[in-house]
Design an enzyme around this catalytic site. Structure first.
Site, mmCIF file in Angstrom:
data_model
loop_
_atom_site.group_PDB
_atom_site.id
_atom_site.type_symbol
_atom_site.label_atom_id
_atom_site.label_comp_id
_atom_site.label_asym_id
_atom_site.label_seq_id
_atom_site.Cartn_x
_atom_site.Cartn_y
_atom_site.Cartn_z
ATOM 1 N N LYS A 219 13.596 13.167 25.798
ATOM 2 C CA LYS A 219 12.639 13.965 26.031
ATOM 3 C C LYS A 219 10.946 13.197 26.265
ATOM 4 C CE LYS A 219 10.872 18.552 25.630
ATOM 5 N NZ LYS A 219 10.822 20.048 25.453
ATOM 6 N N ARG A 229 5.780 25.633 31.343
ATOM 7 C CA ARG A 229 4.857 26.304 30.581
ATOM 8 C C ARG A 229 3.996 27.943 30.736
ATOM 9 N NH1 ARG A 229 2.526 20.570 28.727
ATOM 10 N NH2 ARG A 229 4.729 19.311 27.657
ATOM 11 N N LYS A 243 1.481 15.830 24.766
ATOM 12 C CA LYS A 243 3.106 16.546 23.707
ATOM 13 C C LYS A 243 3.839 14.607 23.371
ATOM 14 C CE LYS A 243 4.635 20.794 24.710
ATOM 15 N NZ LYS A 243 6.142 21.491 24.455
ATOM 16 N N GLU A 259 17.037 6.354 21.305
ATOM 17 C CA GLU A 259 17.028 8.067 20.229
ATOM 18 C C GLU A 259 18.274 8.725 20.712
ATOM 19 O OE1 GLU A 259 14.800 9.974 19.231
ATOM 20 O OE2 GLU A 259 12.945 9.783 19.625
ATOM 21 N N LYS A 274 15.473 14.441 29.702
ATOM 22 C CA LYS A 274 14.940 15.159 31.021
ATOM 23 C C LYS A 274 13.353 14.315 30.759
ATOM 24 C CE LYS A 274 12.583 19.071 28.790
ATOM 25 N NZ LYS A 274 12.260 20.028 28.099
ATOM 26 N N SER A 300 11.796 22.853 35.865
ATOM 27 C CA SER A 300 10.504 23.258 36.522
ATOM 28 C C SER A 300 10.162 22.839 37.238
ATOM 29 C CB SER A 300 9.573 23.920 35.101
ATOM 30 O OG SER A 300 8.373 23.389 34.915
HETATM 31 C C1 PBG Z 1 10.264 23.453 24.529
HETATM 32 C C2 PBG Z 1 10.714 22.906 26.124
HETATM 33 C C3 PBG Z 1 10.277 22.201 27.135
HETATM 34 C C4 PBG Z 1 11.136 22.239 28.310
HETATM 35 C C5 PBG Z 1 12.344 22.714 27.654
HETATM 36 N N1 PBG Z 1 12.176 23.246 26.319
HETATM 37 C C6 PBG Z 1 8.255 22.469 27.641
HETATM 38 C C7 PBG Z 1 7.818 21.363 26.846
HETATM 39 O O1 PBG Z 1 8.046 20.590 26.243
HETATM 40 O O2 PBG Z 1 6.959 21.253 26.594
HETATM 41 C C8 PBG Z 1 10.763 22.266 29.807
HETATM 42 C C9 PBG Z 1 11.685 22.857 31.049
HETATM 43 C C10 PBG Z 1 11.406 22.582 32.131
HETATM 44 O O3 PBG Z 1 10.045 21.853 32.969
HETATM 45 O O4 PBG Z 1 11.986 23.175 32.576
HETATM 46 N N2 PBG Z 1 9.872 22.135 23.840
#
Ligand code: PBG
Length: 351
Positions: A219, A229, A243, A259, A274, A300
């Site tokens: 990720k 968010r 992050k 990972e 992701k 998203s």
């Molecule tokens: C939470 C999480 C996130 C997403 C899924 N779980 C956001 C992040 O890590 O800040 C993102 C999903 C998306 O953008 O559709 N940890």
């Protein structure tokens, strides 16, 4: 005169203009298979199926709410009472599973995300509502604190740092309350080290040996999560914070393989890359190296940029949707988390 040792040469053809050697122009014409729709369908290597889809769903407190998410055209936040209908829609479309993401009221957030480990919280209510309505629909829930923390991080902060081991302890508790509510798959999306092993052990010790783990293994610290968010109400909490101390650097690919290797060794049943489209090379390498069930999350920002361009009339959203999802499968994903899930499922059942 032909004999057995020297079979006759291939029927001679006119050699005017071009060579007839096998494989060279023009005896091989790759366009032949492309000429007709029936033929293109026959030779298509990658097909999208409803079985590939996981539908991410935003839930919130309240009643009778189907609230549009401004940053994600076409996506809604549902109150829990709407989820039976949503689950029924997923099942009727043949979608195998949904993933639940909560919008938590700011007043309920705190520095440790304490609501995340309370039985009966919004996520647990959502799980129960979906499972009561459609027991055979798969339910996936994040293990991560960001919807619940007043700083928007996925773990707890100690000395200005998102603390690993202390966060993992809370994530284990969060996984347990979700499993107890009936969640089928825990999806750690926090990127803490060692969390898959810890969650697996904790689930097993508490009798949840059948609860699966889908690890957000690779990720990345990506700008493409911004609309999400906003959807879960963590934008203002996070502010300009990054992050990057736990999510991966976009420049790295060997690290993604490490990972994934670790998460598999720690007991992940499925792994995820992701975002998806900017990281197709990672999906491809992961799938060819490890051969485990591999998922891509069309996040998203990927969804919203296609919708935004379509909204301007610059892209045909139907075609962009299918092509983007096919590309993720072609790269090697077995399935895709996508906000297009209901739309694409409807389109697949029509065709
Ligand atoms: C939470 C999480 C996130 C997403 C899924 N779980 C956001 C992040 O890590 O800040 C993102 C999903 C998306 O953008 O559709 N940890």
């Amino acid at each position: 005169m032909p004999n057995k040792k020297n079979p006759p040469a291939a029927p001679s053809v006119s050699t005017s203009g071009a060579s007839t050697a096998p494989g060279s122009f023009p005896s091989v014409r790759l366009r032949r298979n492309r000429r007709h729709d029936w033929s293109r369908r026959l030779v298509r290597e990658t097909n999208l199926s409803v079985n590939d889809l996981i539908w991410p769903i935003f839930v919130r407190a309240g009643t009778a709410l189907r609230e549009p998410v401004t940053e994600m055209p076409g996506v809604l936040r549902y109150s829990v009472d709407q989820l039976a209908a949503v689950a029924e829609e997923a099942v009727s479309l043949g979608i195998p599973a949904v993933a639940i993401f909560p919008f938590i009221e700011p007043a309920l957030k705190d520095s440790t995300g304490s609501l995340s480990i309370q039985a009966g919280n919004l996520v647990c209510q959502a799980i129960s509502a979906i499972k009561a309505a459609q027991p055979d629909l798969g339910v996936i829930c994040d293990a991560a604190l960001d919807p619940f923390t007043d700083h928007g991080h996925d773990g707890v902060i100690i000395d200005d740092y998102v603390a690993n081991d202390e966060s993992v302890e809370i994530l284990c508790q969060q996984s347990l309350v979700q499993a107890a509510a009936g969640c089928d798959v825990i999806a750690p999306s926090d990127m803490m080290d060692g969390r898959v092993a810890a969650i697996r052990r904790c689930l097993d010790e508490n009798g949840f040996t059948q609860v699966q783990i889908m690890a957000y293994a690779a990720k990345y610290a990506s700008c493409f999560y911004s609309p999400f968010r906003a959807a879960i109400g963590s934008t203002a909490m996070l502010g300009s914070a990054s992050k990057a101390t736990y999510q991966m650097d976009p420049g790295n690919s060997l690290e993604a393989l490490r990972e994934v290797e670790l998460d598999i060794a720690e007991g992940a049943d499925m792994i995820m890359v992701k975002p998806a489209m900017p990281y197709l090379d990672i999906i491809s390498r992961v799938k060819s190296q490890f051969g485990v069930p591999t998922f891509g999350y069309q996040v998203s920002g990927e969804y919203s940029m296609l919708q935004a361009a379509a909204g301007q009339g610059w892209l045909d959203i139907e075609r962009a949707m299918i092509e983007s999802l096919i590309s993720i499968k072609r790269a090697g994903a077995d399935g895709i988390l996508t906000y297009f899930a209901p739309t694409v499922a409807r389109r697949l059942s029509d065709s």
